[in-house]
Design an enzyme around this catalytic site. Structure first.
Site, mmCIF file in Angstrom:
data_model
loop_
_atom_site.group_PDB
_atom_site.id
_atom_site.type_symbol
_atom_site.label_atom_id
_atom_site.label_comp_id
_atom_site.label_asym_id
_atom_site.label_seq_id
_atom_site.Cartn_x
_atom_site.Cartn_y
_atom_site.Cartn_z
ATOM 1 N N CYS A 116 0.816 -1.232 0.000
ATOM 2 C CA CYS A 116 0.000 0.000 0.000
ATOM 3 C C CYS A 116 0.845 1.275 0.000
ATOM 4 C CB CYS A 116 -0.929 0.008 1.204
ATOM 5 S SG CYS A 116 -1.926 -1.466 1.326
ATOM 6 N N HIS A 256 -3.420 6.920 2.672
ATOM 7 C CA HIS A 256 -3.873 5.590 2.253
ATOM 8 C C HIS A 256 -5.161 5.275 3.004
ATOM 9 C CE1 HIS A 256 -4.170 1.464 1.338
ATOM 10 N NE2 HIS A 256 -3.807 1.040 2.534
ATOM 11 N N ASN A 286 -10.034 -0.742 0.743
ATOM 12 C CA ASN A 286 -8.577 -0.629 0.662
ATOM 13 C C ASN A 286 -8.129 -1.069 -0.731
ATOM 14 O OD1 ASN A 286 -5.811 -0.991 0.822
ATOM 15 N ND2 ASN A 286 -5.856 -1.877 2.883
HETATM 16 N N1 ACO Z 1 -17.783 -9.443 10.265
HETATM 17 C C1 ACO Z 1 -18.111 -9.767 11.520
HETATM 18 N N2 ACO Z 1 -17.192 -10.060 12.454
HETATM 19 C C2 ACO Z 1 -15.905 -10.005 12.101
HETATM 20 C C3 ACO Z 1 -15.493 -9.676 10.796
HETATM 21 C C4 ACO Z 1 -16.499 -9.400 9.864
HETATM 22 N N3 ACO Z 1 -16.217 -9.066 8.595
HETATM 23 N N4 ACO Z 1 -14.145 -9.704 10.749
HETATM 24 C C5 ACO Z 1 -13.717 -10.042 11.955
HETATM 25 N N5 ACO Z 1 -14.766 -10.237 12.780
HETATM 26 C C6 ACO Z 1 -14.771 -10.626 14.193
HETATM 27 C C7 ACO Z 1 -13.499 -11.372 14.564
HETATM 28 O O1 ACO Z 1 -13.621 -12.735 14.254
HETATM 29 C C8 ACO Z 1 -13.449 -11.112 16.050
HETATM 30 O O2 ACO Z 1 -14.337 -12.000 16.686
HETATM 31 P P1 ACO Z 1 -13.918 -12.705 18.085
HETATM 32 O O3 ACO Z 1 -13.792 -11.570 19.055
HETATM 33 O O4 ACO Z 1 -15.092 -13.588 18.353
HETATM 34 O O5 ACO Z 1 -12.642 -13.417 17.821
HETATM 35 C C9 ACO Z 1 -14.032 -9.703 16.207
HETATM 36 O O6 ACO Z 1 -14.757 -9.463 14.987
HETATM 37 C C10 ACO Z 1 -12.994 -8.632 16.363
HETATM 38 O O7 ACO Z 1 -11.985 -8.833 15.388
HETATM 39 P P2 ACO Z 1 -10.745 -7.880 15.306
HETATM 40 O O8 ACO Z 1 -9.797 -8.404 14.264
HETATM 41 O O9 ACO Z 1 -10.209 -7.604 16.669
HETATM 42 O O10 ACO Z 1 -11.434 -6.553 14.743
HETATM 43 P P3 ACO Z 1 -10.811 -5.128 14.607
HETATM 44 O O11 ACO Z 1 -11.645 -4.162 15.293
HETATM 45 O O12 ACO Z 1 -9.327 -5.106 14.867
HETATM 46 O O13 ACO Z 1 -10.987 -4.851 13.030
HETATM 47 C C11 ACO Z 1 -9.753 -4.795 10.987
HETATM 48 C C12 ACO Z 1 -10.347 -5.665 12.089
HETATM 49 C C13 ACO Z 1 -10.874 -4.063 10.306
HETATM 50 C C14 ACO Z 1 -9.018 -5.704 10.004
HETATM 51 C C15 ACO Z 1 -8.763 -3.766 11.600
HETATM 52 O O14 ACO Z 1 -7.907 -4.406 12.507
HETATM 53 C C16 ACO Z 1 -7.914 -3.048 10.562
HETATM 54 O O15 ACO Z 1 -8.425 -2.270 9.773
HETATM 55 N N6 ACO Z 1 -6.583 -3.249 10.606
HETATM 56 C C17 ACO Z 1 -5.682 -2.556 9.697
HETATM 57 C C18 ACO Z 1 -5.668 -3.169 8.351
HETATM 58 C C19 ACO Z 1 -4.810 -2.359 7.418
HETATM 59 O O16 ACO Z 1 -4.653 -1.165 7.603
HETATM 60 N N7 ACO Z 1 -4.174 -2.937 6.425
HETATM 61 C C20 ACO Z 1 -3.351 -2.121 5.562
HETATM 62 C C21 ACO Z 1 -2.406 -2.837 4.813
HETATM 63 S S1 ACO Z 1 -3.146 -4.006 3.777
HETATM 64 C C22 ACO Z 1 -2.048 -4.290 2.509
HETATM 65 O O17 ACO Z 1 -0.919 -3.936 2.515
HETATM 66 C C23 ACO Z 1 -2.623 -5.042 1.390
#
Ligand code: ACO
Length: 331
Positions: A116, A256, A286
């Site tokens: 990214c 980004h 993204n």
């Molecule tokens: N729908 C419903 N529930 C979900 C989903 C979904 N789509 N995805 C995850 N959950 C659940 C998980 O299973 C977890 O359940 P559990 O507590 O029973 O285990 C709960 O939701 C919380 O999951 P987390 O991963 O802690 O959720 P978080 O609030 O951290 O959000 C996310 C996840 C959106 C991925 C966030 O962490 C994020 O945006 N991270 C940064 C990603 C990023 O910036 N990437 C950039 C680079 S990508 C690249 O280079 C290609």
């Protein structure tokens, strides 16, 4: 001593697939809800390529638009750089595929992968070629078909990504305008937090990251989240400092677009109001290296800045990598 030229953006263009995949569509594919996706990411829909359409088609379209905006022909180009983590082929590179399609006969061409952060890495490379006088015109494209490496059965990742391309023509501009400063970095120790295997699978990949040995994108979202908020602040401050400017001198930050909570967190840490931060992630999700040029092009078309305005472009991603640039708009 030979002269140092100023390098700036002469033209912009972007391209998005027509097919829209909404959160409601995803509700039918995996165990998720529109409410969860909106609340946790800010994404409402994303654009997805048809299965039989390669990502470089988007790059060709974005490139042609950027050339038209710059008022130059493909034959004038000296170099094409494509930032991508989803090349259609390992070889030929996406840049060579695009060079052929737009008929840029005299241009050298190579791909660069900084996930990214790729557009900022590409901007930094192009800037050196233009500043030194080695090249006059460089075409830089962020081109991604993330839907092709997405695991459509994994709700943790499949709600996040989309496909797109954004292009910029770079060339000489008036002194005092253009790219004032860039800053790129990497921390390979954190690389295991975002992986997309290609020619090799380690035991750790098989045990932890690949379901049924699928070569798809895997991410530890929480780890990347913490890293992202920090480097958004650090990258922005670094290029301001290198350009002897402060936040007050900034018209717009084009970051980004990965998660609205990352953008909110970064705005808070920086102490800037949210209206200084460009946001379009609700429409596209993204889109990796295409994110910054697509965002910049939307802000440009929406006349959100004008000649002389200072912009910060800032990104982070797989590698893990980061990058930022301070651009004083020159047209
Ligand atoms: N729908 C419903 N529930 C979900 C989903 C979904 N789509 N995805 C995850 N959950 C659940 C998980 O299973 C977890 O359940 P559990 O507590 O029973 O285990 C709960 O939701 C919380 O999951 P987390 O991963 O802690 O959720 P978080 O609030 O951290 O959000 C996310 C996840 C959106 C991925 C966030 O962490 C994020 O945006 N991270 C940064 C990603 C990023 O910036 N990437 C950039 C680079 S990508 C690249 O280079 C290609």
């Amino acid at each position: 001593m030979s002269r140092i030229y100023s390098c700036g953006i002469l033209g912009l263009g972007s391209s998005l697939p027509e097919k829209v995949l909404t959160n409601f569509d995803l509700e039918k594919m995996v165990d998720t809800t529109n409410e969860w996706i909106m609340k946790r990411t800010g994404i409402s829909e994303r654009r997805i390529l048809e299965k039989d359409v390669p990502a470089h088609e988007l790059g060709v379209d974005a490139a042609n638009k950027a050339l038209k905006d710059a008022g130059i022909s493909a034959e004038d180009l000296d170099l094409i750089i494509v930032a991508t983590e989803t090349p259609d082929y390992l070889t030929p590179s996406t840049s060579c595929l695009i060079q052929s399609r737009i008929n840029a006969k005299k241009a050298a061409a190579f791909d660069l992968n900084a996930a990214c952060s790729g557009f900022i890495y590409g901007l930094t490379v192009a800037d050196q070629f233009i500043k030194s006088g080695y090249y006059k015109y460089v075409l830089l494209i962020g081109c991604e078909g993330l839907s092709k490496i997405t695991d459509w059965e994994d709700r943790n990742t499949c709600v996040l990504f989309g496909d797109a391309a954004g292009a910029a023509v770079l060339g000489r501009v008036e002194d005092g305008y253009g790219i004032m400063s860039t800053y790129i970095g990497a921390d390979g120790d954190l690389g295991k937090n975002i992986t997309a295997p290609c020619c090799y699978l380690s035991c750790e990949d098989i045990e932890v990251r690949t379901r049924d040995n699928k070569r798809v994108l895997w991410m530890d979202g929480g780890e990347v989240f913490k890293f992202a908020v920090k480097v958004m602040e650090h990258g922005t401050n670094k290029v301001l400092e290198q350009s002897n400017l402060t936040l007050e001198d900034l018209k717009l930050i084009v970051p980004h677009q990965a998660n609205i909570r990352i953008l909110d967190g970064a705005a808070k840490r920086l102490g800037v109001s949210k209206d200084k931060i460009f946001i379009n992630l609700h429409k596209y999700g993204n889109i990796s290296s295409a994110s910054i040029p697509v965002g910049l092009n939307e802000a440009y078309e929406g006349k959100m800045f004008t000649k002389g305005d200072n912009l910060v472009l800032v990104g982070f991603g797989g590698g893990l990598t980061w990058g930022s640039a301070l651009v004083r708009w020159s047209k």
